[in-house]
Motif scaffolding. Structure first.
Motif, PDB file in Angstrom:
ATOM      1  N   TRP A 104       0.829  -1.221   0.000  1.00 17.33           N
ATOM      2  CA  TRP A 104       0.000   0.000   0.000  1.00 17.33           C
ATOM      3  C   TRP A 104       0.848   1.249   0.000  1.00 17.33           C
ATOM      4  CZ3 TRP A 104      -5.256   0.517  -0.418  1.00 17.33           C
ATOM      5  CH2 TRP A 104      -5.775   1.794  -0.175  1.00 17.33           C
ATOM      6  N   PRO A 105       0.511   2.321  -0.754  1.00 14.22           N
ATOM      7  CA  PRO A 105      -0.587   2.389  -1.723  1.00 14.22           C
ATOM      8  C   PRO A 105      -0.172   1.946  -3.137  1.00 14.22           C
ATOM      9  CG  PRO A 105       0.393   4.545  -1.523  1.00 14.22           C
ATOM     10  CD  PRO A 105       1.225   3.610  -0.672  1.00 14.22           C
ATOM     11  N   GLY A 106       0.990   1.334  -3.260  1.00 20.56           N
ATOM     12  CA  GLY A 106       1.445   0.877  -4.579  1.00 20.56           C
ATOM     13  C   GLY A 106       0.692  -0.357  -5.032  1.00 20.56           C
ATOM     14  N   PRO A 107       0.973  -0.789  -6.275  1.00 22.77           N
ATOM     15  CA  PRO A 107       0.327  -2.005  -6.789  1.00 22.77           C
ATOM     16  C   PRO A 107       0.960  -3.264  -6.187  1.00 22.77           C
ATOM     17  CG  PRO A 107       1.853  -1.114  -8.415  1.00 22.77           C
ATOM     18  CD  PRO A 107       1.862  -0.155  -7.262  1.00 22.77           C
TER      19      PRO A 107
ATOM     20  N   LEU B  83      -7.330   0.722  -9.875  1.00 23.46           N
ATOM     21  CA  LEU B  83      -6.722   0.533  -8.556  1.00 23.46           C
ATOM     22  C   LEU B  83      -7.434   1.403  -7.528  1.00 23.46           C
ATOM     23  CD1 LEU B  83      -4.427  -0.144 -10.821  1.00 23.46           C
ATOM     24  CD2 LEU B  83      -2.938  -0.267  -8.856  1.00 23.46           C
ATOM     25  N   ASN B  85      -6.137   3.248  -5.004  1.00 23.65           N
ATOM     26  CA  ASN B  85      -5.595   3.350  -3.645  1.00 23.65           C
ATOM     27  C   ASN B  85      -5.271   4.796  -3.292  1.00 23.65           C
ATOM     28  OD1 ASN B  85      -5.697   0.579  -3.876  1.00 23.65           O
ATOM     29  ND2 ASN B  85      -3.499   0.326  -4.199  1.00 23.65           N
ATOM     30  N   MET B  86      -4.955   5.601  -4.291  1.00 25.00           N
ATOM     31  CA  MET B  86      -4.591   7.002  -4.037  1.00 25.00           C
ATOM     32  C   MET B  86      -5.739   7.942  -4.381  1.00 25.00           C
ATOM     33  SD  MET B  86      -0.603   7.238  -4.617  1.00 25.00           S
ATOM     34  CE  MET B  86       0.423   5.929  -5.278  1.00 25.00           C
TER      35      MET B  86
END
Lengths: 138, 138
Positions: A104-107, B83, B85-86
């Motif tokens: 998190w927050p990366g893939p 995604l 997440n951001m």
């Protein structure tokens, strides 16, 4: 062309069961609750290789997997992806993400090393996911 | 809820135009030919927040973007991902990938630093993509 699961996908995963279009796999990485949907048709690589009808089925199966996985795990967000740079067979990742997870927050793709489930934990996770998705299980 | 583009998405991209459901954006990173589709409806975060009808429309728009982008660029593979997440607003990445690109075979998300287009190059890229997608352009 007939369907055969890519050997690398087979090696990295456990079988959860079959939805009408897709085989549902569990990535053998206990760091992330991580499903992979593989349409059971040969010769597919890109999303645009599917027919319109199959695409509608695939996105319904992905949405169902996303919703059930989020509910089951209490995830903050679901990540969905079809990359295929390493395994060209069309497959869709559906990954439950948490603000405290290992990437998190990366893939999740390419993030560190997989932490395989124990045999016991794998069995329990497959059973829970098959039940959540209404599958008989593997 | 009415649609408003997330400010971070707006900052990072250029507008290509509107498909029936989605606003089409060009990521301002010349390392990768990279589109982002944002369904123009408020309050969306997960794929399963859309209706079945909207999901079918979204995957058709993603497949069209994928096919046109691949043809236009001669890419080896298209990567598709949602995604969030951001930026939690539902958006779908459609990215043309090459075996010699800056992140291959890893994902583009979180890979290094964006290399913004020059004003000229951005204009040309937006025009080419709008034409490929049959859009009037921005």
């Amino acid at each position: 062309m007939t369907f055969a699961l890519d050997p690398r996908l087979a090696d990295d995963t456990l079988v959860v069961g079959d939805l009408p279009l897709s085989r549902v796999l569990l990535m053998n990485d206990s760091r992330f609750p991580w499903l992979i949907l593989v349409p059971r048709r040969g010769g597919l690589s890109e999303l645009h290789d599917l027919s319109r009808h199959e695409r509608a089925a695939l996105i319904e199966e992905a949405a169902r997997a996303s919703e059930k996985l989020k509910r089951l795990t209490g995830a903050a967000k679901v990540n969905i992806g079809a990359l295929g740079n390493m395994v060209s067979q069309l497959h869709v990742h559906v990954v439950a993400r948490f603000e405290a997870d290992a990437a998190w927050p990366g893939p999740v793709w390419g993030a560190g090393k997989a932490a395989p489930y124990s045999a016991e934990a794998a069995k329990a996770q497959v059973r829970a996911l098959a039940a959540a998705l209404g599958l008989a299980g593997a």
